[in-house]
Each structure stands twice: as C-alpha cells, then as structure tokens.
Design an enzyme around this catalytic site. Sequence first.
Site, mmCIF file in Angstrom:
data_model
loop_
_atom_site.group_PDB
_atom_site.id
_atom_site.type_symbol
_atom_site.label_atom_id
_atom_site.label_comp_id
_atom_site.label_asym_id
_atom_site.label_seq_id
_atom_site.Cartn_x
_atom_site.Cartn_y
_atom_site.Cartn_z
ATOM 1 N N ASP A 129 0.833 -1.199 0.000
ATOM 2 C CA ASP A 129 0.000 0.000 0.000
ATOM 3 C C ASP A 129 0.876 1.260 0.000
ATOM 4 O OD1 ASP A 129 -2.758 1.049 0.304
ATOM 5 O OD2 ASP A 129 -1.999 1.852 2.186
ATOM 6 N N GLU A 170 13.770 -15.272 -0.787
ATOM 7 C CA GLU A 170 13.936 -16.542 -0.057
ATOM 8 C C GLU A 170 12.708 -17.428 -0.239
ATOM 9 O OE1 GLU A 170 14.782 -15.949 4.106
ATOM 10 O OE2 GLU A 170 16.010 -14.198 3.620
HETATM 11 C C1 GLC Z 1 -4.315 3.101 -0.707
HETATM 12 C C2 GLC Z 1 -5.556 2.241 -0.643
HETATM 13 C C3 GLC Z 1 -6.688 3.078 -0.155
HETATM 14 C C4 GLC Z 1 -6.348 3.592 1.233
HETATM 15 C C5 GLC Z 1 -5.017 4.325 1.241
HETATM 16 C C6 GLC Z 1 -4.504 4.545 2.622
HETATM 17 O O1 GLC Z 1 -4.396 4.079 -1.665
HETATM 18 O O2 GLC Z 1 -5.790 1.648 -1.880
HETATM 19 O O3 GLC Z 1 -7.894 2.375 -0.125
HETATM 20 O O4 GLC Z 1 -7.349 4.461 1.694
HETATM 21 O O5 GLC Z 1 -4.021 3.614 0.555
HETATM 22 O O6 GLC Z 1 -4.012 3.368 3.183
#
Ligand code: GLC
Length: 521
Positions: A201, A258
Amino acid sequence: MSTQQWWNHAVGYEAYIRSFADGNGDGVGDFVGMLDKLDHLAWLGIDILWITPFYVSPMRDWGYDVADYAAIDPTYGTLDDFDAVIDKAHRLNIRVLIDIVPNHTSDQHRWFQAALAEPESKYRDYYVWADAPEDGSLPNNWVGYFGGKTWTLDEASGQYYLHLFLPEQPDLNWRNPDVLDEFDDILRFWLDRGVDGFRIDVAQALVKDEQLRSNPQIGPSDDSMFRWEQWDAFDHQHDILQPESVDIFKRWNRIASEYGALLLGETYDLKMLDKLDRLVSGGDAIHVGFWFGAMHMDWDAGQIRSTFDFPLSQISAGLGWAQNSHDEHRSVTRFGGGDVGRRRALSLAVLLLGLPGLPFLYQGEELGLPSGELPPEAKLDPIGGDDPNAGRDGTRTPMPWAPGPGMGFTSPGVEPWLPFGGRTDADTAEVQRNEPTSTAHAYRELLAVRRSLTSIAGEDLTWIDSGDHVVAFRRGDIAFVANVSEVASAMPFDGDVLYRSDAGTGQTLLADEAAIVRVRT
Ligand code: GLC
C-alpha cells in the site's frame, strides 16, 4: 532474472474482503465466505488473488488503518480460516497476495499508543514528529492524499505528528531502523504462513524528507477543493518518492526472494516517473509497480495510447495494469454506463491483457458491474464529504453472487454493511455463469485465450498505425485491437481472429468492439 518468474503470464484479481462474501451471516465479508467462492476464481481463470487488508483495525479507513499486523480482525475470521483460504487457493493453482500497509498504522496500534503515552519510549521515534512553530502555523505545507492538512497536534507533548491520510493513520518513520526490523518480522510471519507475496500500500510514500521541508507550491490550494486538486497544487519533492525508499524495497526483495514471493507496489504517480523507476527497476526492489492510468482516462484512442505508452516508455521493470479497484468508480460507469459502458470496459480489458505486465481484475468486473448507487445516508467512506458519489463506496458494494435475498453475499434477511446499490438478478455470478452469452463468459473466454498465447510474454509492444478510431498494438505476431468509436471500423491488418468481445465478423470491428488476432505476415 525476471523472464522466468511465476507471475510472468499471470492474471490477478482483487478481492475487497469486506464486500466479497460473508460466511457467518453478519453482513460483512470474511475468510469463510471467501473460501466458498474460490472456485469462481478458478472457473474464471485467475492465477493470483490479492486480498485487501484483513488485520485488526478500528476500520476508520476500512482496514487500511492497521492496529496489529500479525492478527486477523475478528470480523474476518481466524488465522485458521485464513490458512484454509491459502490452502484451497493453492490447490486451485491460485497464488495469494496480501495487502501490507507500511506507510502508516492505525492510531490504535500499540506502537502509536505507546508513543503518545510514553514520549521517552522507543516507540515515539516510530512515527514522524515535529515541534509546533512559534507563530502557530503547521510544521510544513504538506497536504494529504485525502485532501487537507497532514499534521495533528498531540496536546500532551505540544508536538505534531504526520499523517498523509486520516489523522487516525499516523505515518511511520521509515528512517528509524527499528521500523525496518519490525516489518521484516511481519513479512516473514505471513510468508511463513504461505502467502505468495504482498501488494504494498502507498509504496511511493514511506520515507519522508529528513528535514520535513515544505513542498514547492505550483498552484492554488485550499481545503474546500477536491482532494486531487489540492494534491496537484504542490510539487511533491519532499513528502513522497524519496530515494531512500528503494533501500527498504531492496531489503524486502531479499526476504521475498527466499520464498519466491512477489512484491507488487502501489506506485502510481504521474509526475515523477524517473523517481518511480528507481523503486521498481532492476528486479531487486519492487517487482511490479501498479499503474492506474486506465482508471483516469476517457474512452478515446489518443488517451488510451498515451496512458499505455507513458509508463511503458519510462519504467523499465514490471508494470501492473487495472481499470478498476476499491478506490475508483467502476469503468463501466466511467465509460458511459449501461451496455455501452460494459462493452467499452470489456474492450479495454482485451487491451490491458495484451500489454506487457501483470493485469488485475477487480471483483465484479467480470460481471460487467457499474458502480453501485447509494443514498447519501448509506455513505461509509471517510472521504468525499456528504456526496455519496465523491467517496469510494460505489465501487465497494457487496458482490452479487446469486438472485434472492442476501444475493448470495450474505444470509437472507441480513443487511449487508453497504447496500447492494441496485444490483439485478442478471448481475449475479450465478445467472451469468449459466448463460453462455454473459459478460462473465466473455471474460472467461478472454482469459483462456490470453493464457494460451504464451509467446507474447517475451515480446515487447509495437504500436500499429491505426488512426483515431482504432487502437492496435502487436506483441510478436499477436495483435490486440479495439475500436474506440461509435461506428464499425476495419482492423488495420489481416489475420485470424482468436477472440472478439462482440459480434463483428471478418476484419470488421463493431462500435466499441475489441479483438485478439494472429496477424498474417
Ligand atoms: C491506498 C488504498 C486506499 C487507502 C489508502 C490509505 O491508496 O488503496 O484504499 O485508503 O491507501 O491506506
């Protein structure tokens, strides 16, 4: 190294766990429900399942605010339920990526709680703090991805903490080696349980400028503007894409290697491709960088070409492609809704599946779903104010699996956490799977044809000159072509049609029709 990787000719599928399938009848998706639906993914021809965050969370951002990275939120089940999903997916030849959220934690994470309660503890430095300037202003001018300011005052200490998202999502301090150690353990915890990799993310953020310098402002910005307008008013030199981030991903890459695991980064940034390139290049950091251009373009030949060309010409490693996600309006809606929107989305899928890289579908895309329609009072996304269409709920409505109360998503009589948003029987997976002319069958056939074309994996993309109505490119002797106009058009080459998204014949493409063709040379 990259040519032999298991993800090379694969197709992925994003499951937004809250809305995928509810197994225990509480109106919220979970692992028990997911277990039951994996056969659908196998039927469709999916190779990789990406599951959105399922960790313990107060759900301020529906799981992207993690309070414990090594535990499953009880809403979604138990570790045993999770293991059962991984096992069954593997038996069906589906690999599983889980979503790791390293830019920020929840404010309820024990690290942040300790940072607040004991400013002398080592956890204080797990986060990004700045003293309050004497003139009462904020520590710098950074704006958040959700719009608005990125600093919140901790009144007890008089210091501000940083958050690129909600105040309940404090940013971690990736300049602190302890944070790196913590995440090494988290990655290994899940890899040891059998996951095949991570969707990372906000991978373009993580490390911040050491002196927390303000970004140069390049346009007007205030809190009332749409969040991307606020974001685009700054040249993001100091808040994201810092060169040190690549060292983190190199370290993660060594761990992933790994286990033969995949690192798929959320790396979309239109303006700083040179910096992004460093994060994904060379095969020794992020393996595949997600490119979301197809979520932000019109149904227009020139825009489609430049959306593909721009990252392909500038990012030297793997690219991930998607036209839908849990963050944007569904493409059927964006491209005009109804049958027109559905035809265009399927045609775009033909093109995306032809591009070099790793394509992903988002749950319900294979059913041709538009965004769900929600009344204002149903809105649950923390962003977008009162306007239900400004938030992300419309793309997150529950999967319609079968006709009848609960739509096969939850038990009859149970209210799903978000309304279905206007789904009909014809939208459901069950009805479509029983109807050979359905959208679901069209996607299934598309994935099967694409899977058979193993030769394209080693071929670069070459554009075919095709004017304003048609977009066409080749990978070796295989061409991917779409008619992006409202009138029938001729394919700009002769060949054997291997797949077509509509009912055109010979070398003719109907309006919005796409095809895969073995070109006669
Ligand atoms: C990313 C995710 C989104 C979230 C953001 C914060 O963009 O796809 O849904 O709100 O990160 O974690």
